[in-house]
Design a protein around this motif. Sequence first.
Motif, PDB file in Angstrom:
ATOM      1  N   VAL A   1     -24.642  16.351 -14.214  1.00  0.00           N
ATOM      2  CA  VAL A   1     -24.874  17.494 -13.327  1.00  0.00           C
ATOM      3  C   VAL A   1     -25.715  17.057 -12.127  1.00  0.00           C
ATOM      4  CG1 VAL A   1     -26.004  19.748 -13.119  1.00  0.00           C
ATOM      5  CG2 VAL A   1     -24.611  19.226 -15.130  1.00  0.00           C
ATOM      6  N   ALA A   2     -26.768  16.287 -12.389  1.00  0.00           N
ATOM      7  CA  ALA A   2     -27.593  15.781 -11.290  1.00  0.00           C
ATOM      8  C   ALA A   2     -26.768  14.897 -10.366  1.00  0.00           C
ATOM      9  CB  ALA A   2     -28.781  14.997 -11.853  1.00  0.00           C
ATOM     10  N   CYS A   3     -25.839  14.129 -10.940  1.00  0.00           N
ATOM     11  CA  CYS A   3     -24.974  13.280 -10.129  1.00  0.00           C
ATOM     12  C   CYS A   3     -24.086  14.123  -9.224  1.00  0.00           C
ATOM     13  CB  CYS A   3     -24.109  12.407 -11.028  1.00  0.00           C
ATOM     14  SG  CYS A   3     -22.905  11.413 -10.149  1.00  0.00           S
ATOM     15  N   ALA A   4     -23.511  15.209  -9.766  1.00  0.00           N
ATOM     16  CA  ALA A   4     -22.641  16.081  -8.968  1.00  0.00           C
ATOM     17  C   ALA A   4     -23.404  16.676  -7.786  1.00  0.00           C
ATOM     18  CB  ALA A   4     -22.067  17.186  -9.844  1.00  0.00           C
ATOM     19  N   LEU A   5     -24.630  17.124  -8.039  1.00  0.00           N
ATOM     20  CA  LEU A   5     -25.445  17.661  -6.947  1.00  0.00           C
ATOM     21  C   LEU A   5     -25.819  16.552  -5.960  1.00  0.00           C
ATOM     22  CD1 LEU A   5     -27.730  20.012  -9.061  1.00  0.00           C
ATOM     23  CD2 LEU A   5     -26.092  20.742  -7.317  1.00  0.00           C
TER      24      LEU A   5
ATOM     25  N   VAL B   1     -18.744  23.443 -14.006  1.00  0.00           N
ATOM     26  CA  VAL B   1     -19.065  22.791 -15.266  1.00  0.00           C
ATOM     27  C   VAL B   1     -18.483  23.615 -16.404  1.00  0.00           C
ATOM     28  CG1 VAL B   1     -21.184  21.831 -14.303  1.00  0.00           C
ATOM     29  CG2 VAL B   1     -21.280  23.941 -15.623  1.00  0.00           C
ATOM     30  N   SER B   2     -18.117  22.943 -17.475  1.00  0.00           N
ATOM     31  CA  SER B   2     -17.548  23.641 -18.630  1.00  0.00           C
ATOM     32  C   SER B   2     -18.650  24.311 -19.434  1.00  0.00           C
ATOM     33  CB  SER B   2     -16.797  22.648 -19.510  1.00  0.00           C
ATOM     34  OG  SER B   2     -17.711  21.746 -20.118  1.00  0.00           O
TER      35      SER B   2
ATOM     36  N   GLN C   1      -6.805  29.149 -25.323  1.00  0.00           N
ATOM     37  CA  GLN C   1      -7.703  30.179 -24.816  1.00  0.00           C
ATOM     38  C   GLN C   1      -8.124  29.870 -23.386  1.00  0.00           C
ATOM     39  OE1 GLN C   1      -8.405  32.922 -26.518  1.00  0.00           O
ATOM     40  NE2 GLN C   1      -7.205  32.183 -28.277  1.00  0.00           N
ATOM     41  N   PRO C   2      -8.354  30.902 -22.572  1.00  0.00           N
ATOM     42  CA  PRO C   2      -8.852  30.673 -21.218  1.00  0.00           C
ATOM     43  C   PRO C   2     -10.168  29.892 -21.248  1.00  0.00           C
ATOM     44  CG  PRO C   2      -8.131  32.938 -21.475  1.00  0.00           C
ATOM     45  CD  PRO C   2      -8.106  32.334 -22.851  1.00  0.00           C
ATOM     46  N   VAL C   3     -10.355  29.060 -20.246  1.00  0.00           N
ATOM     47  CA  VAL C   3     -11.526  28.177 -20.194  1.00  0.00           C
ATOM     48  C   VAL C   3     -12.647  28.853 -19.416  1.00  0.00           C
ATOM     49  CG1 VAL C   3     -12.396  25.967 -19.345  1.00  0.00           C
ATOM     50  CG2 VAL C   3     -10.136  26.100 -20.400  1.00  0.00           C
ATOM     51  N   LYS C   4     -13.833  28.884 -20.030  1.00  0.00           N
ATOM     52  CA  LYS C   4     -15.015  29.419 -19.354  1.00  0.00           C
ATOM     53  C   LYS C   4     -15.656  28.307 -18.522  1.00  0.00           C
ATOM     54  CE  LYS C   4     -16.219  32.816 -22.916  1.00  0.00           C
ATOM     55  NZ  LYS C   4     -17.276  33.266 -23.855  1.00  0.00           N
ATOM     56  N   THR C   5     -15.986  28.627 -17.295  1.00  0.00           N
ATOM     57  CA  THR C   5     -16.638  27.656 -16.416  1.00  0.00           C
ATOM     58  C   THR C   5     -17.786  28.321 -15.681  1.00  0.00           C
ATOM     59  OG1 THR C   5     -15.037  28.130 -14.666  1.00  0.00           O
ATOM     60  CG2 THR C   5     -14.583  26.229 -16.079  1.00  0.00           C
ATOM     61  N   PHE C   6     -18.652  27.499 -15.145  1.00  0.00           N
ATOM     62  CA  PHE C   6     -19.826  27.971 -14.414  1.00  0.00           C
ATOM     63  C   PHE C   6     -19.914  27.215 -13.096  1.00  0.00           C
ATOM     64  CE2 PHE C   6     -20.416  28.619 -18.859  1.00  0.00           C
ATOM     65  CZ  PHE C   6     -21.027  29.865 -18.976  1.00  0.00           C
ATOM     66  N   GLY C   7     -20.033  27.979 -11.998  1.00  0.00           N
ATOM     67  CA  GLY C   7     -20.108  27.380 -10.677  1.00  0.00           C
ATOM     68  C   GLY C   7     -21.511  26.933 -10.338  1.00  0.00           C
TER      69      GLY C   7
END
Length: 387
Positions: free
Chosen positions: A268-272, A343-344, A369-375
């Motif tokens: 996550v830190a890498c993505a940011l 992110v998943s 099932q539909p995939v939950k994600t967070f922006g």
Amino acid sequence: MGELLLATRLIGASLWVVSVAVASADLAELRRYVLAPMLYFATALVLLVLSRRGLLGRFAAWAVPFVDVPIVLWIEWARVSDSGFPLGNAMFALGLFAFMVLLALMTLDRRVLIVTGIVGVPAQFFLLSLSAPEGDRSWFIGSFSLMLMTTLAAAYLVTRIFAVIAQVANLARHFSPAVAELISREGDKATQGRAAQVTVLFSDIRGFTAMSEKIESAELVRQLNEYLSRMVEVVERSGGNIDKFMGDGILAYFGAPQQLDNHAASAVACALGMLEALSKLNGERRARNLPELAIGVGLHTGEAVLGEIGPPERQEFTVIGDTVNLASRIEGLTKQHGVPILVSESTAALVPRQDYQPCEPVPVKGKAQPVKTFGLQLASPVEAKRA
């Protein structure tokens, strides 16, 4: 290698002084034989000090044939001239001259090594001329053969060392540092499949296909390499491994083969960090009147398999499995949800944050099932550093 060479010379000179002191029968004999080794010790110490101060330069390597060998010759000449066993001392000197060749090996310079062997041969012949039985050439032939074989073996070893260095450098070009180290350390064992819990990162430049149609090929490659170099730096700094480039896309993974305390947080830190690096790159592109770039990044945490995939003629070390496929699907959803990072649910559970934006679950290929994600998006450079 330079520091090791200087330290080895100093240690060897010290041991020589000690051995002379131990072997001397009385004080008179000690005084007669210890002066030259003490001078050698002083010379070794001076060379070490000068090297530490950066005053030797390339001469540090050439000191072996032009300082060490003459001093050894002087010391052994005194012993041969003043000994009841001159031939024995001369043959002991042969071992020292052969060791000088090995000492030159530490420079990893074949020229220094060969010159040391060349200088050592006449030095040994001089000592034999004072000690060998008259008319007996066997001592000269044997000494020459030993010096030649030692020099050739050392030169070959330097060649093999450079071959290994080239192999490691080639691994570093095609694999991330951690994977290259693993393959170098474990060989074929490293390429066998191994399951690991990892966080997979997919990134892609938005609209790259349309942009590429308007740019000449050479310029397109230059711009793409500029972008990729910035992103790779962020991934490796964050503890991740670059798996492959897919045109403008990047596949990276965190958590294997090197251990990370929290590979999901690192990802996550890498993505940011990638967004922050892209922001700086876009500032440079604006100054050059180039269009800004936008990227989408997808992250998912789960079990994957690492190993070498492909036929014997064309193999690559890669990460495979459902975790990789889902991370790719999530990256594709960044456009739909209008955020740069998605992110998943499994990644979000491991990296709780206040600034997640829950997105509407979406059906994806391969999932019942539909995939939950967070922006997640970069609010400011300060926030990126905090992340």
